[in-house]
Motif scaffolding. Structure first.
Motif, PDB file in Angstrom:
ATOM      1  N   CYS A 237       0.620  -1.528  -0.228  1.00  0.00           N
ATOM      2  CA  CYS A 237      -0.390  -0.090   0.324  1.00  0.00           C
ATOM      3  C   CYS A 237       0.678   0.948   0.194  1.00  0.00           C
ATOM      4  O   CYS A 237       1.697   2.027   1.308  1.00  0.00           O
ATOM      5  CB  CYS A 237      -1.376   0.395   1.440  1.00  0.00           C
TER       6      CYS A 237
ATOM      7  N   PHE B  74       7.190  -1.259  -5.328  1.00  0.00           N
ATOM      8  CA  PHE B  74       6.318  -1.966  -5.189  1.00  0.00           C
ATOM      9  C   PHE B  74       6.679  -3.699  -5.354  1.00  0.00           C
ATOM     10  O   PHE B  74       6.485  -4.046  -4.280  1.00  0.00           O
ATOM     11  CB  PHE B  74       5.564  -2.369  -6.759  1.00  0.00           C
TER      12      PHE B  74
ATOM     13  N   TYR C  62      -9.387  -5.889 -11.978  1.00  0.00           N
ATOM     14  CA  TYR C  62      -7.925  -5.483 -11.917  1.00  0.00           C
ATOM     15  C   TYR C  62      -8.312  -3.579 -12.215  1.00  0.00           C
ATOM     16  O   TYR C  62      -9.071  -3.219 -13.464  1.00  0.00           O
ATOM     17  CB  TYR C  62      -7.556  -5.535 -13.450  1.00  0.00           C
TER      18      TYR C  62
ATOM     19  N   CYS D 123      -0.385 -10.450  -9.808  1.00  0.00           N
ATOM     20  CA  CYS D 123      -1.440 -10.608  -8.826  1.00  0.00           C
ATOM     21  C   CYS D 123      -2.231 -11.530  -9.432  1.00  0.00           C
ATOM     22  O   CYS D 123      -2.941 -11.465 -10.658  1.00  0.00           O
ATOM     23  CB  CYS D 123      -1.971  -9.580  -8.750  1.00  0.00           C
TER      24      CYS D 123
ATOM     25  N   ARG E 229       6.326  -5.901  -1.822  1.00  0.00           N
ATOM     26  CA  ARG E 229       6.070  -6.838  -2.343  1.00  0.00           C
ATOM     27  C   ARG E 229       7.480  -8.191  -0.686  1.00  0.00           C
ATOM     28  O   ARG E 229       6.757  -9.490  -0.291  1.00  0.00           O
ATOM     29  CB  ARG E 229       6.263  -7.174  -2.904  1.00  0.00           C
TER      30      ARG E 229
ATOM     31  N   ASP F 228      -2.631  -6.248  -5.213  1.00  0.00           N
ATOM     32  CA  ASP F 228      -2.252  -4.219  -5.141  1.00  0.00           C
ATOM     33  C   ASP F 228      -3.203  -4.051  -4.043  1.00  0.00           C
ATOM     34  O   ASP F 228      -4.495  -4.445  -4.573  1.00  0.00           O
ATOM     35  CB  ASP F 228      -1.872  -4.157  -6.766  1.00  0.00           C
ATOM     36  N   SER F 229      -3.168  -2.813  -4.122  1.00  0.00           N
ATOM     37  CA  SER F 229      -4.050  -2.197  -2.754  1.00  0.00           C
ATOM     38  C   SER F 229      -4.593  -1.480  -4.073  1.00  0.00           C
ATOM     39  O   SER F 229      -6.219  -1.174  -3.012  1.00  0.00           O
ATOM     40  CB  SER F 229      -3.383  -2.039  -1.739  1.00  0.00           C
TER      41      SER F 229
ATOM     42  N   SER G  50      -1.017   4.898 -12.661  1.00  0.00           N
ATOM     43  CA  SER G  50      -0.379   3.694 -13.011  1.00  0.00           C
ATOM     44  C   SER G  50       0.611   3.256 -14.406  1.00  0.00           C
ATOM     45  O   SER G  50       0.322   4.120 -15.048  1.00  0.00           O
ATOM     46  CB  SER G  50      -1.942   2.556 -12.871  1.00  0.00           C
TER      47      SER G  50
ATOM     48  N   ASP H  57       6.928  -6.907 -12.548  1.00  0.00           N
ATOM     49  CA  ASP H  57       5.972  -8.356 -12.759  1.00  0.00           C
ATOM     50  C   ASP H  57       6.640  -9.783 -13.471  1.00  0.00           C
ATOM     51  O   ASP H  57       6.016 -11.038 -13.497  1.00  0.00           O
ATOM     52  CB  ASP H  57       4.549  -8.405 -12.951  1.00  0.00           C
TER      53      ASP H  57
END
Length: 391
Positions: free
Chosen positions: A80, A139, A277, A231, A143, A159-160, A283, A253
């Protein structure tokens, strides 16, 4: 291409109009000749040019985790950072899951400066919730903080600003129990942010879901057909025994297709939608166009390729095809930057194909043109093909 042009190109692809535009532009380019521009001819010069735009973070995914015994079936890790508009919807979608399986939620507050932390505090009293506070590490760093303290048999990253669909954990875990798979994936849907759009075109998220079907998966006990991000999946904690997300990169990712998926002995999938999503204008996946750090997609590809070798992960035909697809993505990400950047990326990838991957050849019709144009050293043809096609 700027972001607006990239959006229109994407729409043309979804509406199956891209091939027509490709043929027209190819014809125009064949008629209009221009003097050849100089660009780096060797890898060292190409990388120096790229580093002058944006340096390579140079981090590795290799590490060592000494996990304690698992005491839950699933641990959901939620990074977050300044997500006050979305975090409660995300956490509520996770904590409201109805399932017979034990699940735990690790929330990583990654140095938020808005009201995110106070909103998270509402959940701290719950017995299956843990909050980790740290300075901002991005990120990957968020993680990784969750991974290092993980105590679930399977990990799930959410993801938040995204959500889990009702019944997601139960559906995925039932397949995991049935098959013993290292990873279980499911379908996802896209939805727009609070403002109702994620770009210059209102309602584009809904349009994507109507005309694109790559977000649906078949029910399968053993498959390699998955969605290419981390995710919303169940991932065996054991896969992270000696890896984590490399720090400092965008497009982190990429570790999924280059490291995690190849390490899986078995992957299963479920047909129901399990993940939502949220498409947001700010983003990284929707705002990278024209930003020098978009070169990270190439850097992380090269870094993870080195890590694969050090981890002794076998390279096979599937992985070669994956590399061709990754080269397409690397190119797409830098199309909004000056042409010399795209040329430098092309030189690096041309060398990779010729020197390190020369013995491999694809039989995938979607990838043949990528392979052919790179091997022929046809930069203009390659860029034009990548602009108007998917792979």
């Amino acid at each position: 291409m700027n972001r607006m042009k990239m959006t229109y190109v994407k729409i043309a692809k979804r509406l199956r109009l891209a091939e027509w535009f490709y043929r027209v532009e190819s014809l125009v380019c064949s008629i209009c000749t221009s003097s050849a521009k100089q660009f780096p001819g060797d890898v060292s010069s190409a990388l120096r040019l790229l580093h002058s735009y944006s340096p390579d973070p140079g981090s590795s995914c290799i590490c060592q985790h000494d996990f304690a015994a698992a005491d839950s079936d699933v641990e959901v890790i939620v990074p977050c950072y300044n997500v006050e508009l979305y975090v409660c919807q995300c956490l509520d979608s996770i904590l409201s899951q109805k399932t017979e399986y034990r699940f735990f939620v690790t929330i990583v507050n990654d140095g938020s400066t808005d009201s995110t932390r106070s909103l998270i505090a509402k959940y701290e009293h719950l017995p299956n919730v843990r909050v980790i506070d740290q300075s901002n590490k991005g990120f990957s760093g968020a993680r990784n903080a969750g991974i290092r303290q993980a105590h679930g048999r399977y990990l799930m990253f959410v993801d938040s600003d995204d959500v889990l669909m009702p019944g997601a954990i139960d559906c995925l875990m039932r397949m995991a129990e049935k098959t013993g798979a290292d990873m279980v994936d499911g379908g996802f849907r896209r939805f727009a942010d609070r403002d109702g759009d994620f770009s210059a075109i209102p309602g584009l998220a809904s349009l994507y879901d109507m005309i694109q079907h790559d977000n649906l998966l078949p029910e399968s006990d053993d498959t390699r057909h998955t969605n290419g991000f981390v995710c919303g999946k169940l991932i065996s904690r054991s896969l992270f025994s000696n890896v984590e997300f490399p720090l400092g990169y965008w497009f982190e990712d990429t570790i999924y297709c280059m490291i995690l998926e190849p390490m899986c002995k078995r992957i299963a999938s479920v047909a129901p939608l399990v993940f939502g999503y949220r498409m947001r204008r700010n983003s990284i996946s929707h705002s990278f166009a024209g930003k020098p750090k978009a070169i990270d997609n190439l850097y992380i590809t090269l870094g993870l390729l080195r890590d694969r070798e050090n981890l002794d992960i076998a390279f096979d035909q599937r992985q070669y095809d994956m590399m061709l697809h990754q080269m397409f993505m690397n190119t797409w990400c830098v199309m909004g930057l000056p042409e010399e950047v795209a040329r430098a990326v092309f030189v690096v990838q041309r060398d990779l194909i010729a020197v390190r991957l020369g013995k491999w050849h694809t039989s995938d019709i979607r990838l043949r043109n990528i392979e052919r144009l790179i091997r022929e050293n046809n930069f203009q043809g390659y860029m034009l093909w990548c602009k108007w096609h998917e792979c």
